[in-house]
Design a protein around this motif. Structure first.
Motif, PDB file in Angstrom:
ATOM      1  N   LYS A  65      26.031 100.822  37.920  1.00 21.39           N
ATOM      2  CA  LYS A  65      24.620 100.455  37.995  1.00 21.39           C
ATOM      3  C   LYS A  65      23.747 101.694  37.858  1.00 21.39           C
ATOM      4  O   LYS A  65      24.158 102.801  38.227  1.00 21.39           O
ATOM      5  N   ARG A  70      18.622  98.778  42.858  1.00 18.86           N
ATOM      6  CA  ARG A  70      19.052  98.016  44.032  1.00 18.86           C
ATOM      7  C   ARG A  70      19.560  96.654  43.584  1.00 18.86           C
ATOM      8  O   ARG A  70      18.855  95.902  42.921  1.00 18.86           O
ATOM      9  N   LEU A  71      20.820  96.371  43.954  1.00 19.64           N
ATOM     10  CA  LEU A  71      21.434  95.087  43.646  1.00 19.64           C
ATOM     11  C   LEU A  71      21.818  94.441  44.975  1.00 19.64           C
ATOM     12  O   LEU A  71      22.937  94.607  45.460  1.00 19.64           O
ATOM     13  N   ASP A 106      22.060  97.932  50.314  1.00 21.09           N
ATOM     14  CA  ASP A 106      21.785  96.833  49.390  1.00 21.09           C
ATOM     15  C   ASP A 106      21.976  95.496  50.092  1.00 21.09           C
ATOM     16  O   ASP A 106      22.095  94.454  49.437  1.00 21.09           O
ATOM     17  N   GLU A 187      20.310  86.013  46.399  1.00 24.50           N
ATOM     18  CA  GLU A 187      20.966  87.194  45.843  1.00 24.50           C
ATOM     19  C   GLU A 187      22.001  86.798  44.788  1.00 24.50           C
ATOM     20  O   GLU A 187      22.590  85.717  44.839  1.00 24.50           O
ATOM     21  N   ASP A 188      22.235  87.704  43.840  1.00 22.89           N
ATOM     22  CA  ASP A 188      23.232  87.459  42.790  1.00 22.89           C
ATOM     23  C   ASP A 188      24.634  87.860  43.234  1.00 22.89           C
ATOM     24  O   ASP A 188      25.614  87.511  42.556  1.00 22.89           O
ATOM     25  N   TYR A 189      24.721  88.611  44.327  1.00 21.07           N
ATOM     26  CA  TYR A 189      26.021  89.065  44.822  1.00 21.07           C
ATOM     27  C   TYR A 189      26.235  88.580  46.254  1.00 21.07           C
ATOM     28  O   TYR A 189      25.278  88.334  46.994  1.00 21.07           O
ATOM     29  N   ASN A 205      25.809  98.163  47.309  1.00 22.89           N
ATOM     30  CA  ASN A 205      26.580  97.222  46.498  1.00 22.89           C
ATOM     31  C   ASN A 205      27.617  98.010  45.708  1.00 22.89           C
ATOM     32  O   ASN A 205      27.286  98.774  44.817  1.00 22.89           O
ATOM     33  N   SER A 208      29.917  95.476  40.440  1.00 28.84           N
ATOM     34  CA  SER A 208      29.029  95.450  39.283  1.00 28.84           C
ATOM     35  C   SER A 208      29.530  94.425  38.285  1.00 28.84           C
ATOM     36  O   SER A 208      30.679  94.511  37.823  1.00 28.84           O
ATOM     37  N   LYS A 254      30.098  88.885  42.405  1.00 26.10           N
ATOM     38  CA  LYS A 254      29.002  88.146  41.773  1.00 26.10           C
ATOM     39  C   LYS A 254      29.076  86.679  42.200  1.00 26.10           C
ATOM     40  O   LYS A 254      30.145  86.070  42.226  1.00 26.10           O
TER      41      LYS A 254
END
Length: 367
Positions: A65, A70-71, A106, A187-189, A205, A208, A254
């Motif tokens: 990333k 920020r993830l 994250d 959130e995606d994760y 995080n 990825s 994910k």
């Protein structure tokens, strides 16, 4: 010596083409070398008939990333309404709140997935969603379990006996299947965690894209159980060493990828528990192997991070005269299973001098 004076000169266009071609070939060669160094693979040693494995698989450079990006990930912990689970969840959630907004974090939202089927007394204290446990009783299995498996695990067709009863961890994959289906997760994760996990630092995080991050457990050894694992991981999927030495927790993954893996994870868990040979081979880590197999069946490889978690040896620590002893009771000991009916008291004595830093850290953060 005879020198030919009439030798023709190469045109500038030809020279430029050759230089560019050489640079391109060199770049590809260097890239291949660096890529192969970045991702550690299982390597079969034909000469010795053994298997070599570097347990740390780094994230490929092309999926790292961007710096300072920020993830956020959602923290999800599966739990029951038993007192033993409740007091651990309260401590975990306390430290989550302490670390969530610190630099380097994250960490996003938090959900306790309560798979007891009904609310408990901590619904207002800890963000919680209630899901159903696996069904009990032959009359319910004949209807509900088939409904579950037909809906989420189409490959599962035969009857499932009640051999899973008494192994409450099998509720975990079913709990995730339900939560992912009914909850709205921003959130995606997702970080899959457990009640006895404690955040000692803000957690970034580590995953990825299609590469989830996981902690490698030294006692999860797919290469040692090839015969058993072939029942669930067919030859066409490759060697059993394609199965990562992990459990489902801690894992950052994910969200969309977990939605694909979770039904398979549940499917494999039930099948493993129903097979006497597999049940005896894996024991209390059966559900961990099931997640590892389930994700491998989807072709998923995890980034293995030893720095993901500070792990205290599964045998509880005992100390006598400053010396660490496993399996023996000395002058000081701590065993979380001593508090099945209630939380530890606040006035527990501190560990004596000479105790490993990992034990002291865990002890201080928990109590």
């Amino acid at each position: 010596m005879i020198v030919r004076k009439n030798m023709g000169r190469a045109s500038p266009l030809v020279l430029v083409t050759l230089v560019l071609g050489f640079c391109f070939a060199t770049y590809n060669l260097v890239t291949m070398i660096m890529h192969n160094r970045a991702i550690s693979k299982w390597v079969e040693d034909d000469a010795n008939g053994g298997i070599f494995f570097d347990p740390v698989i780094k994230m490929p450079e092309n999926v790292r990333k961007p710096k300072n990006a920020r993830l956020p990930f959602h923290v999800a912990v599966t739990a029951t309404d038993a007192t033993y689970s409740q007091w651990q969840c309260r401590i975990m959630y306390y430290w989550y709140k302490k670390k969530k907004d610190l630099p380097g974090s994250d960490m996003g939202g938090f959900t306790r997935i309560l798979h007891s089927g009904s609310p408990d007394n901590f619904m207002d204290e800890i963000p919680t969603i209630v899901v159903d446990p696996l069904p009990e009783g032959l009359d319910r299995v004949s209807f509900l379990l088939y409904h579950i498996l037909n809906r989420h695990c189409a490959a599962f067709s035969e009857k499932i006996p009640l051999s899973y009863q008494g192994y409450i961890v099998l509720n975990r994959p079913w709990a995730f299947v339900q939560w992912l289906e009914k909850a709205t997760i921003e959130e995606d994760y997702i970080l899959m965690a457990e009640p006895d996990h404690i955040f000692i630092n803000p957690l970034p995080n580590l995953a990825s894209g299609g590469f989830p991050a996981a902690f490698p457990f030294f006692y999860i050894k797919p290469a040692d159980y090839g015969k058993v694992l072939r029942k669930f991981f067919p030859v066409e999927m490759g060697p059993v060493t394609n199965i990562d030495p992990i459990g489902n927790s801690p894992v950052i993954i994910k969200k969309d990828l977990l939605k694909k893996i979770a039904p398979t994870w549940m499917n494999v868990s039930l099948k493993m528990k129903d097979d006497p040979e597999t049940d005896e081979a894996f024991g209390w880590v059966l559900e961990m192997y099931a997640y590892a197999v389930g994700s491998a069946l989807h072709g998923v490889q995890h980034i293995l991070r030893k720095d993901f978690m500070l792990q205290v040896w599964q045998l509880e620590p005992y100390f006598s005269k400053g010396e660490l002893m496993y399996g023996e009771i000395g002058e000081w000991r701590f065993d979380k299973r001593s508090f099945l009916r209630g939380p530890p008291p606040r006035n527990l004595s501190l560990p004596p001098p000479g105790v490993p830093e990992s034990v002291v850290c865990l002890y201080k953060y928990r109590y």
